[in-house]
Design an enzyme around this catalytic site. Sequence first.
Site, PDB file in Angstrom:
ATOM      1  N   CYS A  62       0.831  -1.212   0.000  1.00  0.00           N
ATOM      2  CA  CYS A  62       0.000   0.000   0.000  1.00  0.00           C
ATOM      3  C   CYS A  62       0.864   1.261   0.000  1.00  0.00           C
ATOM      4  O   CYS A  62       1.722   1.445   0.872  1.00  0.00           O
ATOM      5  CB  CYS A  62      -0.906  -0.024   1.227  1.00  0.00           C
ATOM      6  SG  CYS A  62      -1.774   1.519   1.501  1.00  0.00           S
ATOM      7  N   CYS A  64       0.461   3.323   3.220  1.00  0.00           N
ATOM      8  CA  CYS A  64       1.207   2.729   4.347  1.00  0.00           C
ATOM      9  C   CYS A  64       2.679   3.136   4.256  1.00  0.00           C
ATOM     10  O   CYS A  64       3.320   3.420   5.270  1.00  0.00           O
ATOM     11  CB  CYS A  64       1.066   1.211   4.363  1.00  0.00           C
ATOM     12  SG  CYS A  64      -0.512   0.601   5.024  1.00  0.00           S
ATOM     13  N   ASP A  75      -1.748  16.571  -1.514  1.00  0.00           N
ATOM     14  CA  ASP A  75      -1.993  15.653  -2.632  1.00  0.00           C
ATOM     15  C   ASP A  75      -0.995  15.952  -3.756  1.00  0.00           C
ATOM     16  O   ASP A  75      -0.671  17.105  -4.035  1.00  0.00           O
ATOM     17  CB  ASP A  75      -3.434  15.822  -3.138  1.00  0.00           C
ATOM     18  CG  ASP A  75      -3.868  14.681  -4.032  1.00  0.00           C
ATOM     19  OD1 ASP A  75      -4.703  13.876  -3.588  1.00  0.00           O
ATOM     20  OD2 ASP A  75      -3.354  14.573  -5.175  1.00  0.00           O
ATOM     21  N   HIS A 101      -3.920   0.845   8.403  1.00  0.00           N
ATOM     22  CA  HIS A 101      -4.472   0.537   7.078  1.00  0.00           C
ATOM     23  C   HIS A 101      -5.924   0.095   7.208  1.00  0.00           C
ATOM     24  O   HIS A 101      -6.217  -0.930   7.817  1.00  0.00           O
ATOM     25  CB  HIS A 101      -3.660  -0.564   6.392  1.00  0.00           C
ATOM     26  CG  HIS A 101      -4.175  -0.860   5.018  1.00  0.00           C
ATOM     27  ND1 HIS A 101      -3.730  -0.182   3.907  1.00  0.00           N
ATOM     28  CD2 HIS A 101      -5.137  -1.711   4.588  1.00  0.00           C
ATOM     29  CE1 HIS A 101      -4.388  -0.630   2.843  1.00  0.00           C
ATOM     30  NE2 HIS A 101      -5.246  -1.557   3.231  1.00  0.00           N
ATOM     31  N   ASN A 158     -13.730   9.207  -1.564  1.00  0.00           N
ATOM     32  CA  ASN A 158     -14.096   8.329  -2.675  1.00  0.00           C
ATOM     33  C   ASN A 158     -14.095   6.897  -2.136  1.00  0.00           C
ATOM     34  O   ASN A 158     -13.138   6.481  -1.475  1.00  0.00           O
ATOM     35  CB  ASN A 158     -13.096   8.478  -3.823  1.00  0.00           C
ATOM     36  CG  ASN A 158     -13.200   9.850  -4.483  1.00  0.00           C
ATOM     37  OD1 ASN A 158     -14.284  10.425  -4.564  1.00  0.00           O
ATOM     38  ND2 ASN A 158     -12.076  10.379  -4.923  1.00  0.00           N
ATOM     39  N   THR A 175      -8.761   5.292  -5.996  1.00  0.00           N
ATOM     40  CA  THR A 175      -7.612   4.651  -6.643  1.00  0.00           C
ATOM     41  C   THR A 175      -6.607   4.121  -5.628  1.00  0.00           C
ATOM     42  O   THR A 175      -5.831   3.232  -5.949  1.00  0.00           O
ATOM     43  CB  THR A 175      -6.890   5.638  -7.590  1.00  0.00           C
ATOM     44  OG1 THR A 175      -6.483   6.782  -6.836  1.00  0.00           O
ATOM     45  CG2 THR A 175      -7.799   6.083  -8.729  1.00  0.00           C
ATOM     46  N   HIS A 213      -8.651   7.729   2.936  1.00  0.00           N
ATOM     47  CA  HIS A 213      -8.116   9.095   2.991  1.00  0.00           C
ATOM     48  C   HIS A 213      -9.248  10.074   2.761  1.00  0.00           C
ATOM     49  O   HIS A 213     -10.096   9.860   1.898  1.00  0.00           O
ATOM     50  CB  HIS A 213      -7.015   9.294   1.940  1.00  0.00           C
ATOM     51  CG  HIS A 213      -7.397   8.835   0.570  1.00  0.00           C
ATOM     52  ND1 HIS A 213      -7.375   7.508   0.205  1.00  0.00           N
ATOM     53  CD2 HIS A 213      -7.853   9.516  -0.505  1.00  0.00           C
ATOM     54  CE1 HIS A 213      -7.789   7.394  -1.046  1.00  0.00           C
ATOM     55  NE2 HIS A 213      -8.092   8.608  -1.493  1.00  0.00           N
ATOM     56  N   HIS A 244     -10.102  13.650   1.370  1.00  0.00           N
ATOM     57  CA  HIS A 244      -9.609  14.780   0.592  1.00  0.00           C
ATOM     58  C   HIS A 244     -10.145  16.056   1.246  1.00  0.00           C
ATOM     59  O   HIS A 244     -11.368  16.212   1.367  1.00  0.00           O
ATOM     60  CB  HIS A 244     -10.167  14.747  -0.835  1.00  0.00           C
ATOM     61  CG  HIS A 244      -9.683  13.628  -1.695  1.00  0.00           C
ATOM     62  ND1 HIS A 244      -8.639  13.777  -2.593  1.00  0.00           N
ATOM     63  CD2 HIS A 244     -10.113  12.348  -1.832  1.00  0.00           C
ATOM     64  CE1 HIS A 244      -8.455  12.634  -3.248  1.00  0.00           C
ATOM     65  NE2 HIS A 244      -9.337  11.746  -2.808  1.00  0.00           N
TER      66      HIS A 244
HETATM   67  P1  5GP Z   1      -8.525   8.619  -4.641  1.00  0.00           P
HETATM   68  O1  5GP Z   1      -8.599   8.698  -6.144  1.00  0.00           O
HETATM   69  O2  5GP Z   1      -8.176   7.211  -4.179  1.00  0.00           O
HETATM   70  O3  5GP Z   1      -9.713   9.197  -3.930  1.00  0.00           O
HETATM   71  O4  5GP Z   1      -7.353   9.579  -4.221  1.00  0.00           O
HETATM   72  C1  5GP Z   1      -6.014   9.218  -4.249  1.00  0.00           C
HETATM   73  C2  5GP Z   1      -5.253  10.518  -4.242  1.00  0.00           C
HETATM   74  O5  5GP Z   1      -3.935  10.250  -3.819  1.00  0.00           O
HETATM   75  C3  5GP Z   1      -5.160  11.210  -5.595  1.00  0.00           C
HETATM   76  O6  5GP Z   1      -5.717  12.514  -5.502  1.00  0.00           O
HETATM   77  C4  5GP Z   1      -3.673  11.221  -5.906  1.00  0.00           C
HETATM   78  O7  5GP Z   1      -3.268  12.423  -6.521  1.00  0.00           O
HETATM   79  C5  5GP Z   1      -3.039  11.050  -4.544  1.00  0.00           C
HETATM   80  N1  5GP Z   1      -1.788  10.315  -4.541  1.00  0.00           N
HETATM   81  C6  5GP Z   1      -1.545   9.104  -5.130  1.00  0.00           C
HETATM   82  N2  5GP Z   1      -0.284   8.712  -4.882  1.00  0.00           N
HETATM   83  C7  5GP Z   1       0.281   9.703  -4.145  1.00  0.00           C
HETATM   84  C8  5GP Z   1       1.589   9.868  -3.584  1.00  0.00           C
HETATM   85  O8  5GP Z   1       2.490   9.028  -3.725  1.00  0.00           O
HETATM   86  N3  5GP Z   1       1.806  11.010  -2.886  1.00  0.00           N
HETATM   87  C9  5GP Z   1       0.829  11.960  -2.701  1.00  0.00           C
HETATM   88  N4  5GP Z   1       1.157  13.058  -1.995  1.00  0.00           N
HETATM   89  N5  5GP Z   1      -0.407  11.828  -3.211  1.00  0.00           N
HETATM   90  C10 5GP Z   1      -0.670  10.712  -3.928  1.00  0.00           C
HETATM   91 ZN    ZN Z   2      -2.281   1.212   3.704  1.00  0.00          ZN
END
Ligand code: 5GP
Ligand code: ZN
Length: 120
Positions: A13, A16, A39, A55, A93, A101, A106, A108
């Site tokens: 992950c 993590c 982000d 997690h 999400n 994704t 998390h 936002h």
């Molecule tokens: P989701 O699409 O799962 O709601 O949001 C995942 C978010 O994590 C996305 O907005 C993406 O830009 C952010 N994200 C993905 N990988 C990383 C990372 O390695 N570092 C940071 N700071 N943000 C990440």
């Molecule tokens: Zn995790």
Amino acid sequence: MGSTDTEHRDPDCVFCKIVAGEIPSERVHEDERVIAFADLHPQAPVHVLVVPREHRRDVTELAADPALLAHTVQVAAQVAGARADGDFRLVFNTGESAGQTVFHVHAHVLAGGKLAEGEL
Ligand code: 5GP
Ligand code: ZN
């Protein structure tokens, strides 16, 4: 590292790894239960993710610990107050078709200006 740490960590992950400091992030808050970091692809002037250290897959799993869910929301409000005017949008999400994704819960936090209506 105690057994609790291992139970609540998924070796594959990305969040993590960010919690463990193995992947760098721009942290704006950390305490014993959650961290918050910018982000990578901001969608608003302030776009911070509040992430429980343990997690858990999504907000429905987080809701099994109401105190931790409440703390996540309180940290989101704190971040919006410190980095913007205190108003914020909070998005969890949940599931692939809703745009999740990263399957480590998390929140936002979107703030810092007039936010557009519609999806994140
Ligand atoms: P989701 O699409 O799962 O709601 O949001 C995942 C978010 O994590 C996305 O907005 C993406 O830009 C952010 N994200 C993905 N990988 C990383 C990372 O390695 N570092 C940071 N700071 N943000 C990440
Ligand atoms: Zn995790």
